[in-house]
Design a protein around this motif. Structure first.
Motif, PDB file in Angstrom:
ATOM      1  N   HIS A 198      46.257  46.535 150.395  1.00 17.05           N
ATOM      2  CA  HIS A 198      46.640  45.183 150.824  1.00 17.05           C
ATOM      3  C   HIS A 198      47.922  44.792 150.094  1.00 17.05           C
ATOM      4  O   HIS A 198      47.961  43.835 149.321  1.00 17.05           O
ATOM      5  CB  HIS A 198      45.500  44.226 150.512  1.00 17.05           C
ATOM      6  N   THR A 199      48.967  45.551 150.358  1.00 17.58           N
ATOM      7  CA  THR A 199      50.211  45.474 149.587  1.00 17.58           C
ATOM      8  C   THR A 199      50.929  44.134 149.682  1.00 17.58           C
ATOM      9  O   THR A 199      51.715  43.811 148.794  1.00 17.58           O
ATOM     10  CB  THR A 199      51.191  46.577 150.023  1.00 17.58           C
ATOM     11  N   GLN A 200      50.675  43.358 150.709  1.00 16.24           N
ATOM     12  CA  GLN A 200      51.382  42.095 150.878  1.00 16.24           C
ATOM     13  C   GLN A 200      50.665  40.917 150.215  1.00 16.24           C
ATOM     14  O   GLN A 200      51.199  39.820 150.159  1.00 16.24           O
ATOM     15  CB  GLN A 200      51.580  41.800 152.374  1.00 16.24           C
ATOM     16  N   SER A 201      49.475  41.144 149.716  1.00 20.21           N
ATOM     17  CA  SER A 201      48.710  40.071 149.087  1.00 20.21           C
ATOM     18  C   SER A 201      49.409  39.590 147.820  1.00 20.21           C
ATOM     19  O   SER A 201      49.874  40.400 147.014  1.00 20.21           O
ATOM     20  CB  SER A 201      47.314  40.574 148.723  1.00 20.21           C
ATOM     21  N   PRO A 202      49.459  38.283 147.602  1.00 20.55           N
ATOM     22  CA  PRO A 202      50.030  37.776 146.349  1.00 20.55           C
ATOM     23  C   PRO A 202      49.272  38.301 145.126  1.00 20.55           C
ATOM     24  O   PRO A 202      49.847  38.471 144.061  1.00 20.55           O
ATOM     25  CB  PRO A 202      49.872  36.260 146.462  1.00 20.55           C
ATOM     26  N   LEU A 203      47.990  38.586 145.277  1.00 20.82           N
ATOM     27  CA  LEU A 203      47.175  39.076 144.166  1.00 20.82           C
ATOM     28  C   LEU A 203      47.476  40.529 143.818  1.00 20.82           C
ATOM     29  O   LEU A 203      47.051  41.014 142.774  1.00 20.82           O
ATOM     30  CB  LEU A 203      45.692  38.940 144.508  1.00 20.82           C
ATOM     31  N   GLN A 218      50.684  41.850 143.721  1.00 17.87           N
ATOM     32  CA  GLN A 218      52.066  42.017 143.300  1.00 17.87           C
ATOM     33  C   GLN A 218      52.151  42.412 141.813  1.00 17.87           C
ATOM     34  O   GLN A 218      51.225  42.164 141.043  1.00 17.87           O
ATOM     35  CB  GLN A 218      52.862  40.738 143.574  1.00 17.87           C
ATOM     36  N   PRO A 219      53.254  43.051 141.418  1.00 20.69           N
ATOM     37  CA  PRO A 219      53.369  43.575 140.046  1.00 20.69           C
ATOM     38  C   PRO A 219      53.076  42.556 138.953  1.00 20.69           C
ATOM     39  O   PRO A 219      52.394  42.874 137.974  1.00 20.69           O
ATOM     40  CB  PRO A 219      54.814  44.064 139.975  1.00 20.69           C
ATOM     41  N   ARG A 220      53.559  41.348 139.100  1.00 19.71           N
ATOM     42  CA  ARG A 220      53.308  40.317 138.082  1.00 19.71           C
ATOM     43  C   ARG A 220      51.813  40.104 137.891  1.00 19.71           C
ATOM     44  O   ARG A 220      51.311  40.037 136.767  1.00 19.71           O
ATOM     45  CB  ARG A 220      53.983  39.010 138.500  1.00 19.71           C
ATOM     46  N   ASN A 221      51.094  40.019 139.000  1.00 22.99           N
ATOM     47  CA  ASN A 221      49.655  39.793 138.939  1.00 22.99           C
ATOM     48  C   ASN A 221      48.919  41.027 138.419  1.00 22.99           C
ATOM     49  O   ASN A 221      47.978  40.899 137.629  1.00 22.99           O
ATOM     50  CB  ASN A 221      49.130  39.406 140.323  1.00 22.99           C
ATOM     51  N   LEU A 222      49.321  42.198 138.873  1.00 19.83           N
ATOM     52  CA  LEU A 222      48.689  43.440 138.427  1.00 19.83           C
ATOM     53  C   LEU A 222      48.818  43.598 136.914  1.00 19.83           C
ATOM     54  O   LEU A 222      47.826  43.785 136.207  1.00 19.83           O
ATOM     55  CB  LEU A 222      49.327  44.634 139.140  1.00 19.83           C
ATOM     56  N   ILE A 223      50.030  43.496 136.425  1.00 14.79           N
ATOM     57  CA  ILE A 223      50.283  43.699 134.996  1.00 14.79           C
ATOM     58  C   ILE A 223      49.691  42.557 134.161  1.00 14.79           C
ATOM     59  O   ILE A 223      48.900  42.774 133.242  1.00 14.79           O
ATOM     60  CB  ILE A 223      51.797  43.833 134.725  1.00 14.79           C
ATOM     61  N   ASN A 258      54.098  53.321 148.379  1.00 13.35           N
ATOM     62  CA  ASN A 258      54.190  52.225 149.348  1.00 13.35           C
ATOM     63  C   ASN A 258      55.583  52.043 149.918  1.00 13.35           C
ATOM     64  O   ASN A 258      55.753  51.363 150.930  1.00 13.35           O
ATOM     65  CB  ASN A 258      53.713  50.916 148.721  1.00 13.35           C
ATOM     66  N   ASN A 259      56.594  52.636 149.302  1.00 11.36           N
ATOM     67  CA  ASN A 259      57.954  52.517 149.837  1.00 11.36           C
ATOM     68  C   ASN A 259      58.446  53.812 150.482  1.00 11.36           C
ATOM     69  O   ASN A 259      59.619  53.921 150.822  1.00 11.36           O
ATOM     70  CB  ASN A 259      58.906  52.066 148.730  1.00 11.36           C
ATOM     71  N   MET A 260      57.553  54.785 150.668  1.00 13.50           N
ATOM     72  CA  MET A 260      57.941  56.052 151.289  1.00 13.50           C
ATOM     73  C   MET A 260      58.009  55.945 152.812  1.00 13.50           C
ATOM     74  O   MET A 260      58.471  56.866 153.470  1.00 13.50           O
ATOM     75  CB  MET A 260      56.949  57.159 150.901  1.00 13.50           C
ATOM     76  N   GLU A 299      55.974  47.902 152.330  1.00 13.93           N
ATOM     77  CA  GLU A 299      56.955  47.496 151.322  1.00 13.93           C
ATOM     78  C   GLU A 299      56.197  46.977 150.112  1.00 13.93           C
ATOM     79  O   GLU A 299      55.288  46.149 150.248  1.00 13.93           O
ATOM     80  CB  GLU A 299      57.856  46.394 151.883  1.00 13.93           C
ATOM     81  N   TYR A 300      56.560  47.492 148.958  1.00 11.74           N
ATOM     82  CA  TYR A 300      55.910  47.020 147.731  1.00 11.74           C
ATOM     83  C   TYR A 300      56.916  47.027 146.618  1.00 11.74           C
ATOM     84  O   TYR A 300      57.595  48.026 146.439  1.00 11.74           O
ATOM     85  CB  TYR A 300      54.716  47.906 147.349  1.00 11.74           C
ATOM     86  N   PRO A 301      57.054  45.977 145.878  1.00  9.06           N
ATOM     87  CA  PRO A 301      56.395  44.685 146.004  1.00  9.06           C
ATOM     88  C   PRO A 301      56.873  43.947 147.250  1.00  9.06           C
ATOM     89  O   PRO A 301      57.959  44.202 147.762  1.00  9.06           O
ATOM     90  CB  PRO A 301      56.792  43.958 144.729  1.00  9.06           C
ATOM     91  N   ALA A 302      56.044  43.014 147.713  1.00 15.00           N
ATOM     92  CA  ALA A 302      56.368  42.249 148.922  1.00 15.00           C
ATOM     93  C   ALA A 302      57.656  41.463 148.696  1.00 15.00           C
ATOM     94  O   ALA A 302      57.775  40.738 147.718  1.00 15.00           O
ATOM     95  CB  ALA A 302      55.222  41.313 149.254  1.00 15.00           C
ATOM     96  N   GLY A 303      58.583  41.650 149.587  1.00 10.21           N
ATOM     97  CA  GLY A 303      59.864  40.952 149.463  1.00 10.21           C
ATOM     98  C   GLY A 303      60.695  41.396 148.283  1.00 10.21           C
ATOM     99  O   GLY A 303      61.624  40.723 147.883  1.00 10.21           O
ATOM    100  N   LYS A 304      60.333  42.532 147.697  1.00  5.95           N
ATOM    101  CA  LYS A 304      61.032  43.098 146.524  1.00  5.95           C
ATOM    102  C   LYS A 304      61.082  42.112 145.357  1.00  5.95           C
ATOM    103  O   LYS A 304      62.014  42.095 144.572  1.00  5.95           O
ATOM    104  CB  LYS A 304      62.446  43.567 146.895  1.00  5.95           C
TER     105      LYS A 304
END
Length: 187
Positions: free
Chosen positions: A71-76, A78-83, A172-174, A179-184
């Motif tokens: 679910h790569t587009q989810s706000p939850l 994104q890298p900020r949230n993951l880390i 996810n970018n291959m 696209e990951y992160p969503a919107g770069k």
């Protein structure tokens, strides 16, 4: 009246059809990402730690894999949230374990760690649901995990998250359909 009911049924069938369509290419990429991400963390653990101390494969990484690869587009996801979600939750979990006597009040420590980690993630805008499990594992995890103390934050949590994130960015970018992160937006 009958005409309206029939029309409503046609619309409902169309909506159900559209909502249940499966994008096979997206599913394949989700599988590839989740497999490589978890395998990379597992291999690191297997080759650098004794078999009984399989510390790198914590349960919350499985839930993170579902988000960042499926679910790569989810706000939850994104890298900020993951880390942030994992690291802040790990810090909270270890801190609570030191503050609340264990094992007499393990239930209280577990509840406090998850609740406080949720508040910290909300305050820092890094909500990542698997972070709650990361906080819980700092208390209810194996004796090897509890023995790590604050090293738990660095390894397995931070190192595992770094591996999962690296694989997510690559896989996810291959393809042009993901696209990951969503919107770069990294942070």
């Amino acid at each position: 009246m009958r005409h309206k009911i029939k029309r409503s049924m046609r619309i409902a069938r169309y909506v159900m059809y559209r909502e249940t369509l499966i994008d096979k290419a997206n599913i394949i990429w989700s599988f590839i990402g989740a497999f490589i991400g978890i395998a990379a963390v597992g291999m690191l653990s297997h080759y650098y730690l004794p078999v009984k101390d399989n510390l790198f494969l914590i349960g919350s990484f499985g839930a993170s894999a579902v988000l960042i690869y499926g679910h790569t587009q989810s706000p939850l996801a994104q890298p900020r949230n993951l880390i942030g979600g994992h690291i802040f939750s790990a810090i909270v979990g270890v801190t609570v374990r030191y503050l609340i006597p264990w094992p007499e009040f393990e239930w209280l420590a577990c509840a406090t760690a998850v609740a406080v980690s949720l508040i910290v993630m909300q305050m820092t805008k890094t909500v990542h649901p698997p972070g709650g499990a990361t906080a819980l594992l700092a208390i209810a995890g194996s004796p090897a995990i509890r023995k790590l103390g604050y090293w738990y934050v660095l390894s397995p949590v931070a190192s595992g998250v770094a591996i999962l994130l690296l694989v997510a960015v690559v896989v996810n970018n291959m393809t042009s359909i993901r696209e990951y992160p969503a919107g770069k937006r990294w942070w």
